[in-house]
Write a protein that holds these residues in place. Structure first.
Motif, PDB file in Angstrom:
ATOM      1  N   GLY A 150       3.529  32.143   3.524  1.00 28.25           N
ATOM      2  CA  GLY A 150       3.106  31.744   2.192  1.00 28.25           C
ATOM      3  C   GLY A 150       3.848  32.537   1.125  1.00 28.25           C
ATOM      4  O   GLY A 150       4.326  31.988   0.131  1.00 28.25           O
ATOM      5  N   THR A 171      -0.483  26.957   3.723  1.00 19.92           N
ATOM      6  CA  THR A 171      -0.607  27.176   2.281  1.00 19.92           C
ATOM      7  C   THR A 171       0.140  26.070   1.540  1.00 19.92           C
ATOM      8  O   THR A 171       0.925  25.330   2.136  1.00 19.92           O
ATOM      9  CB  THR A 171       0.028  28.519   1.883  1.00 19.92           C
ATOM     10  OG1 THR A 171       1.352  28.566   2.434  1.00 19.92           O
ATOM     11  CG2 THR A 171      -0.778  29.676   2.429  1.00 19.92           C
ATOM     12  N   GLN A 210       7.287  31.387   0.795  1.00 19.72           N
ATOM     13  CA  GLN A 210       7.302  30.146   0.041  1.00 19.72           C
ATOM     14  C   GLN A 210       7.412  30.438  -1.460  1.00 19.72           C
ATOM     15  O   GLN A 210       8.239  29.853  -2.173  1.00 19.72           O
ATOM     16  CB  GLN A 210       5.967  29.455   0.312  1.00 19.72           C
ATOM     17  CG  GLN A 210       5.982  27.988   0.465  1.00 19.72           C
ATOM     18  CD  GLN A 210       4.565  27.496   0.834  1.00 19.72           C
ATOM     19  OE1 GLN A 210       3.660  28.198   1.212  1.00 19.72           O
ATOM     20  NE2 GLN A 210       4.343  26.262   0.700  1.00 19.72           N
ATOM     21  N   LEU A 262       2.280  25.424  -2.171  1.00 21.23           N
ATOM     22  CA  LEU A 262       2.776  25.993  -3.415  1.00 21.23           C
ATOM     23  C   LEU A 262       2.376  25.094  -4.580  1.00 21.23           C
ATOM     24  O   LEU A 262       2.731  23.919  -4.622  1.00 21.23           O
ATOM     25  CB  LEU A 262       4.300  26.132  -3.355  1.00 21.23           C
ATOM     26  CG  LEU A 262       4.955  26.774  -4.578  1.00 21.23           C
ATOM     27  CD1 LEU A 262       4.534  28.236  -4.721  1.00 21.23           C
ATOM     28  CD2 LEU A 262       6.475  26.663  -4.495  1.00 21.23           C
ATOM     29  N   VAL A 321       0.636  30.240  -4.602  1.00 21.53           N
ATOM     30  CA  VAL A 321       0.531  29.718  -3.246  1.00 21.53           C
ATOM     31  C   VAL A 321      -0.953  29.574  -2.931  1.00 21.53           C
ATOM     32  O   VAL A 321      -1.660  30.563  -2.804  1.00 21.53           O
ATOM     33  CB  VAL A 321       1.180  30.696  -2.253  1.00 21.53           C
ATOM     34  CG1 VAL A 321       0.970  30.218  -0.822  1.00 21.53           C
ATOM     35  CG2 VAL A 321       2.659  30.858  -2.565  1.00 21.53           C
TER      36      VAL A 321
END
Lengths: 341, 341
Positions: B172, B321, B175, B323, B292
């Motif tokens: 996450g 997760t 990301q 974004l 996130v």
DNA sequence: CTGAAAGCGCTTACAG
DNA sequence: CTGAAAGCGCTTACAG
């Protein structure tokens, strides 16, 4: 890892055996009554409790007593930061009084408040805290249940059928609006709930009237970030824009701040904001919110104590609010002087 | 008003009497077992239950069964908005499964986590959700208690002694940081907890390394608004200021935003911010936070179901997760195109 | 498919 | 000051 597949619970009988007394005496010691116990015996029992790591079975105790060491709490939405902070304070106060809190969100499923109260009663709660609006009929039902119940953060005036506690919303609102008027702003709007009885709207009107100012715009919005955002958009787009706005909750104010920022309005220069509640978040917006703080810890304490003592009669117990001066109102808290009128 | 001073509780015996069966049969009907009941009898019982408004006494049931329909939850601080939102979701999931949640804040008094767990056990909870860091020893103790327990939002890696669930913090974080790198920012700082194992810090480092960028500044701060504020001040005053910062929680990010505003820094123009959690508040800051998001509802559902089913073996169950792109990262969400790299 | 009865672990009048 | 025992309202083997 499978040493204690079922760690044989130790019961009061084990304690009695180890300390060489009857189970009744163990109870007397642990409950400090209803019978007195000789000091030596008492020590022996306590020692056995310690050695065995004994903890009374709460279910058995509740069954026997007809009431558990648990307080049921109904709240509309525990995500709301004000309630989250209140719940936390209630939890603290509960432990201090040997209770625990069973929290129920009334927004959660299709179930009436009365139904949820009955569910809580089936769990033998020894008291009820209600942070939700109840109709008179509902209040009457709850009042007839034989369990101490308390409304919190719900203004009931003198007509309430249940004991209630909370701040003086009207005076608190007035405090905020007076302050803003002190800044010289003459056009102050209100954003808040649509309830006919909302005392904050009254307090706002009081302040304006007493200052000889015309009543400002009043925008009704849900008590939520989104409610504040929509209201803020409406205000920003209106032809005549207020110079300041009093929001009935910090959550609403945070939404307002977002809307004003989106509209390119500067707070407090273009439009000032003051609000209500004093949640932690209000200190971290920019500008930080000037807000009327509720004494959450004190109220929580009083609520739990009152329930433990049996609640008592209807009537609204008032707690004082405190104006937290920050920047959204136009003050510069780094200066010592209060705003000049 | 004193009509029902004590509304004589209706018990299972009343139901049995009214429907002309034994109390055992009432149980069989209500619990749907362990014995089958003839349809007609069943109807009769249900009718009596309805007529009498009967609700089983939870204490008696818990005593008899050895376990209550209650799930104990230990959380560090329920005021934290992420936890407040998780708790709310757990409450919803609990009702759906006929359970209720008994929430305990571990920050509340001087009491060890293990002690609090024992308190909960004394209340006969049928399961335990722990949103708090536990040492290995503590985990071992809890695991040996014979009650289904589950760690939530606490990464345990493969060495956990208790079943755990939560997002892939590392992926996450990556990301978020990848996204910010996609904006062309090459100097990305980290603000978050100091735990050696914090996977978000790892994910941040991964992203930087894989993009061939130098490791940015890493500021350790408590997971709180205040923590973010202090960290933000430190960052704003430093000689070399990062172009972007990844905050390990939205709460921290909100503190950062305040500090940056105070320092006259513009987000995202002077410094971009991305964070983690996806709490509601993140949508109402200005600029709104790119973050996130954790799938709170899904995790809550899975947690309760798992506990109801008996928890099972250790191991970390991962949730994806997402974004949420807003403006603090430098994106203009009103444009369709993703940021160019 | 139904029922009589023991048992869960406490509390508390009642008796000593 | 201490103890034997009934009772709180369920569940569930056991017997029919």
């Amino acid at each position: 890892m499978d040493e204690h597949l079922m760690p044989r619970k130790v019961t009061r009988a084990d304690v009695a055996r180890l300390s060489g007394v009857s189970t009744a005496v163990v109870s007397y010691v642990l409950n400090d009554g209803p019978k007195p116990v000789a000091k030596v015996t008492r020590e022996r029992v306590l020692e056995a409790v310690r050695v065995l790591g004994y903890r009374p079975n709460a279910a058995a105790r509740a069954l026997s007593r007809g009431t558990a060491d648990t307080i049921g709490m109904i709240v509309v939405d525990s995500r709301n930061p004000f309630f989250a902070q209140l719940l936390h304070a209630l939890d603290r106060a509960s432990v201090r009084n040997g209770r625990s809190l069973l929290i129920v969100n009334s927004d959660r499923e299709r179930q009436s408040a009365v139904d949820q109260v009955h569910d809580l009663l089936a769990r033998q709660v020894g008291g009820l805290i209600l942070a939700d609006v109840l109709t008179d009929t509902e209040q009457e039902i709850v009042a007839s249940l034989g369990v101490p119940a308390l409304l919190i953060n719900q203004y009931t005036g003198s007509g309430g059928l249940l004991p209630a506690m909370g701040v003086d919303f009207r005076a608190g609102a007035r405090q905020a609006v007076d302050h803003v008027i002190g800044h010289g702003y003459r056009d102050v709007a209100f954003v808040g709930g649509a309830l006919a009885i909302d005392q904050r709207e009254r307090g706002w009107a009081d302040a304006l009237r007493d200052a000889g100012l015309p009543l400002g715009q009043s925008v009704h919005a849900p008590f939520s970030y989104e409610g504040g955002l929509s209201a803020g958009r409406a205000i920003a787009e209106a032809d005549r824009r207020p110079r300041a706005v009093f929001a009935a909750s910090d959550q609403i104010a945070i939404g307002l701040l977002a809307a004003f920022a989106d509209a390119g309005l500067r707070v407090p220069d273009d439009i000032a904001v003051v609000s209500f509640d004093g949640i932690a978040e209000a200190a971290y917006t920019r500008p930080a919110l000037t807000t009327v703080a509720q004494p959450i810890a004190e109220m929580a304490d009083a609520a739990i104590r009152r329930l433990v003592d049996g609640a008592g009669d209807p009537g609204y117990t008032t707690f004082p609010t405190e104006l937290l001066i920050r920047r959204s109102c136009g003050c510069d808290p780094s200066m010592d002087a209060p705003p000049t009128t």
